[in-house]
Structure formats: C-alpha cells, structure tokens
Scaffold this motif. Structure first.
Motif, short mmCIF file in Angstrom:
data_model
loop_
_atom_site.label_atom_id
_atom_site.label_comp_id
_atom_site.label_asym_id
_atom_site.label_seq_id
_atom_site.Cartn_x
_atom_site.Cartn_y
_atom_site.Cartn_z
N LEU A 238 -42.80 19.86 5.62
CA LEU A 238 -41.39 19.47 5.63
C LEU A 238 -41.22 18.04 5.14
CD1 LEU A 238 -40.14 21.04 9.00
CD2 LEU A 238 -39.72 21.85 6.67
N LEU A 239 -42.12 17.17 5.55
CA LEU A 239 -42.03 15.78 5.11
C LEU A 239 -42.24 15.66 3.61
CD1 LEU A 239 -41.81 12.78 5.86
CD2 LEU A 239 -44.29 12.76 6.10
N HIS A 240 -43.15 16.45 3.07
CA HIS A 240 -43.35 16.43 1.61
C HIS A 240 -42.07 16.81 0.88
CE1 HIS A 240 -45.27 17.00 -2.29
NE2 HIS A 240 -44.68 18.18 -2.35
N LEU A 241 -41.39 17.84 1.38
CA LEU A 241 -40.14 18.26 0.75
C LEU A 241 -39.09 17.17 0.85
CD1 LEU A 241 -39.97 21.97 2.03
CD2 LEU A 241 -40.68 21.16 -0.22
N VAL A 242 -39.02 16.50 1.99
CA VAL A 242 -38.04 15.43 2.16
C VAL A 242 -38.34 14.26 1.24
CG1 VAL A 242 -37.18 13.69 3.79
CG2 VAL A 242 -37.44 16.07 4.53
N LEU A 243 -39.60 13.86 1.16
CA LEU A 243 -39.95 12.69 0.38
C LEU A 243 -39.85 12.94 -1.12
CD1 LEU A 243 -43.03 11.30 2.36
CD2 LEU A 243 -40.67 10.47 2.40
N ARG A 244 -40.09 14.17 -1.55
CA ARG A 244 -40.13 14.47 -2.98
C ARG A 244 -38.83 15.06 -3.53
NH1 ARG A 244 -44.01 11.58 -5.41
NH2 ARG A 244 -46.06 11.89 -4.44
N HIS A 245 -38.00 15.64 -2.68
CA HIS A 245 -36.87 16.40 -3.21
C HIS A 245 -35.53 16.05 -2.56
CE1 HIS A 245 -39.71 18.93 -5.39
NE2 HIS A 245 -40.40 19.08 -4.27
N THR A 246 -35.43 14.89 -1.94
CA THR A 246 -34.16 14.48 -1.36
C THR A 246 -33.84 13.05 -1.77
OG1 THR A 246 -35.11 13.59 0.70
CG2 THR A 246 -34.61 15.95 0.66
N THR A 247 -32.56 12.69 -1.63
CA THR A 247 -32.15 11.32 -1.94
C THR A 247 -32.78 10.33 -0.97
OG1 THR A 247 -30.15 11.65 -0.61
CG2 THR A 247 -29.98 12.03 -2.98
#
Length: 379
Positions: A238-247
């Motif tokens: 989940l952290l990877h998705l947040v760091l790579r694909h969110t503002t």
C-alpha cells in the motif's frame, strides 16, 4: 533577497496576458524529478547489488582468516535461511518486523530526513500496545486486537513525529534527536516494567502486565509464521502505491529532492515532514505492537533486540523503494535465521551474522558516494 512565491495551483488561471510563467528553476526541478525516476531505479539496483557483492567478498575473507571454507559457509547460510521449510518459516518470522521497522527510515527519507529512531518507536509501540490491551480487557477479541495494534501505531507515530517537529520548528538535527530518543524510550520502558506496570508474578525477569489472551494473534494456517508477516507485506504494498501513484507521494519526492522547489510550489513543508515521520514511526510502532500480540504477550527487554537498527540497513539497501523492502527484509531475515546453523556446524558465534550485516551496511554507505555518477555519465 527573498525568492518570489510560486503557486502551481494558480499558474493557469486568469486572462492570457496576466498569466505569469513559473520560475525557470521551479519548472526544471519538476521536470528533472519526473524524468529521472527510471534511471534512478536502475542505478539504485546496481549500487545495491554491487554493495552486496563487495560485502560478500569481504565476509568470505573474514571467515577464511578463521580457517573456514567461505563457500561452505555461504552454503550453510543458504541452508539455514532458505534450504528447508523450517528454515523458510524461521526466515519469514525474522523478516516480518523488519518490513515495518525499515519504513521508519524509508518514509522520512523521501522528504529528505535521516531518521534512525526505529528502535525507540518499536519499544514505544510495544508499551502502547500493552497499556491499551490491559485497559481494553473484556472487549471483543477482534476489536481488542485492532485497538491494541492501533495504540502501538499511535505511540510510535507521535514519538517520531516529535523529532520532525523539533527539526521544523527549532532546527534540531533529526538524526541526532532520534538516536538519543532511542535511549530515552528504552529507559522509559525499563522504568515502567521495573515498577509501575511490572507483573510481579514473573520472577525470572522484569516484564509488564500481560495483555488478555484473546487479543493475541495466531499463526497463518499451515505455517509457523504469525500474521504480522501479512500485515507487513500489506503495508509495504500500500505504501508503494501511495508513494508512486499519488500526489502525496509526488509531494514527498519534490520535498526530498529540492526543498526550495517545494517551497516555490507552495507545498506545506512542515506538514509533509510531520506526516512522513508520523507514518514511519507508526509503521515501527505496529512492529512493536505485533511483537506483543503475536510473540511475547508483554513488554520486556525482549523488545530491545535491534529490530529498529536492522531496519535502517533494510531501508538503505532498498534505496527508498517500499517494494524492494520485501526482498531485502527476506535476505536479512535469512541471514539472521542461519546464525544457529553456522554456530553448530562451524563452531562460530551467532554474532557472526551481525558481522555480515555490518559489512553490508558499510558497503551500502560507501556505494552512496557513487550515486549519480552513472546518470551524469549517461546524460
């Protein structure tokens, strides 16, 4: 001279003749950050692999000087970490907390902060879990477990966020403050388990009250590995998705890459620093809470085993990539799990695995001196 404030949100508003282009250096910083990610990822992978190879050669020389065959030692390392089902389960158990303690260094590093306070956050997370678990005695099992782990996350999060507040408001170096806060957290735990919350029915060692047994977490069905592994894997993904694909992740990268550009873009510097440190501390706090609800059941000196410090090595070797943490934690977990087999077969102390981890850490730090050279030569 104060630099003009650049607000990216308003750059395209107003009539064409009134639109002011953003400062050239701000635009350049955004473009560089966006374009260099693939190159940086490849460079980080190569540097990490090079660090592992050099550390392996140095460790081979170390064991050869002691009269052992380096190839036989490495074969034993593999067997002890991954050769059998039992060793794999032991490796996964060792890797589970490292998945979370690594994030205590990794997330703040994304905003340019070097935090090494994972050990203190683990201890505070364990204490928070104990106090919450005892206070919630009688609650339904699932709710009690969730709230107990959440209390550990809050304790660890606020502990590391305090270092970010000191950095932002008073300019206190976060590396020094978090290192000293580790000792404060350990001293606080020793004080509490020695008197205020000590379970005097336990005479062999000082430990806190035990959490209710229904709040304990069992093992994954079919495996001798507790559910903390699944929690750690889920948080990393989940952290990877947040760091790579969110503002939010992009804002972290801008702040970590160029603080002045982040100021020009109107990013809330203080809030981003506090949030990054809170999330990192919360991850380590969850690791401490899981050690309570899945392993020990009470706070004691067993919490202070270097999980936070090993997490620093995992974060450095993973090069701020949350997905890479999965592989690195597995590798270091395997090294730790093989210590007993090395001791039995070669009569080597269990601490020899710490020598290997230390060599890896030194080589990773040395490889940082080469960071950026490949990109400059190829660009």
């Amino acid at each position: 001279m104060a630099l003009p404030r650049y607000d990216a949100r308003n750059r395209d508003t107003g009539p064409p003749e009134a639109r002011a282009p953003p400062p050239a250096h701000a635009t350049l910083s955004w473009r560089i950050t966006a374009r260099r990610l693939p190159t940086d990822s490849l460079e980080a992978l190569l540097l990490s692999l090079a660090a592992l190879v050099v550390a392996s050669i140095l460790f081979g020389g170390f064991v050869a000087l002691q009269g052992h065959d380096p190839l036989a030692v490495y074969q034993t390392l593999y067997l002890g970490g991954f050769g059998t089902r039992f060793s794999i389960e032991n490796t996964l158990t060792q890797a589970a907390p490292l998945l979370l303690t690594a994030l205590c260094t990794l997330i703040p590093a994304r905003v340019g902060l070097l935090v090494i306070g994972g050990e203190g956050a683990v201890v505070l997370g364990g204490l928070g879990a104990v106090l919450a678990g005892v206070a919630l005695a009688g609650a339904p099992a699932l709710i009690g477990t969730i709230l107990t782990i959440s209390a550990g996350a809050l304790a660890g999060g606020f502990w590391i966020a305090a270092a970010a507040a000191l950095k932002h408001m008073r300019g206190v170096n976060e590396t020094i403050s978090t290192l000293l806060m580790n000792y404060i957290a350990i001293a606080l735990m020793n004080h509490l388990i020695s008197g205020p919350i000590r379970d005097f029915s336990q005479t062999l060692k000082a430990q806190s009250w035990s959490i209710p047994n229904p709040f304990m977490v069992g093992n994954i069905p079919g495996w001798s590995v507790h559910w903390g592994l699944v929690i750690g894997l889920t948080i990393c993904v989940l952290l990877h998705l947040v760091l790579r694909h969110t503002t939010l992740g992009f804002s972290f990268d801008i702040l970590g890459g160029n603080r002045r550009a982040a100021q020009m873009a109107g990013l809330p510097i203080g809030r981003l620093m506090l949030l990054a440190c809170f999330l990192g501390g919360a991850a380590a706090g969850i690791a401490g809470a899981i050690e309570i609800v899945a392993v020990h059941g009470a706070a004691s000196e067993s919490l202070v085993v270097g999980l936070g410090y090993t997490g620093i090595l995992v974060a450095f070797l993973a090069r701020q990539n949350a997905l890479a943490v999965l592989l690195v934690a597995l590798l270091l977990g395997g090294i730790s799990a093989s210590g007993g087999l090395l001791q039995r077969r070669f009569d080597m102390p269990h601490a020899v695995t710490s020598v290997l981890q230390g060599l890896i850490f030194i080589c990773v730090l040395a490889s940082n001196a080469s960071a950026g050279r490949w990109r400059r030569s190829s660009g």
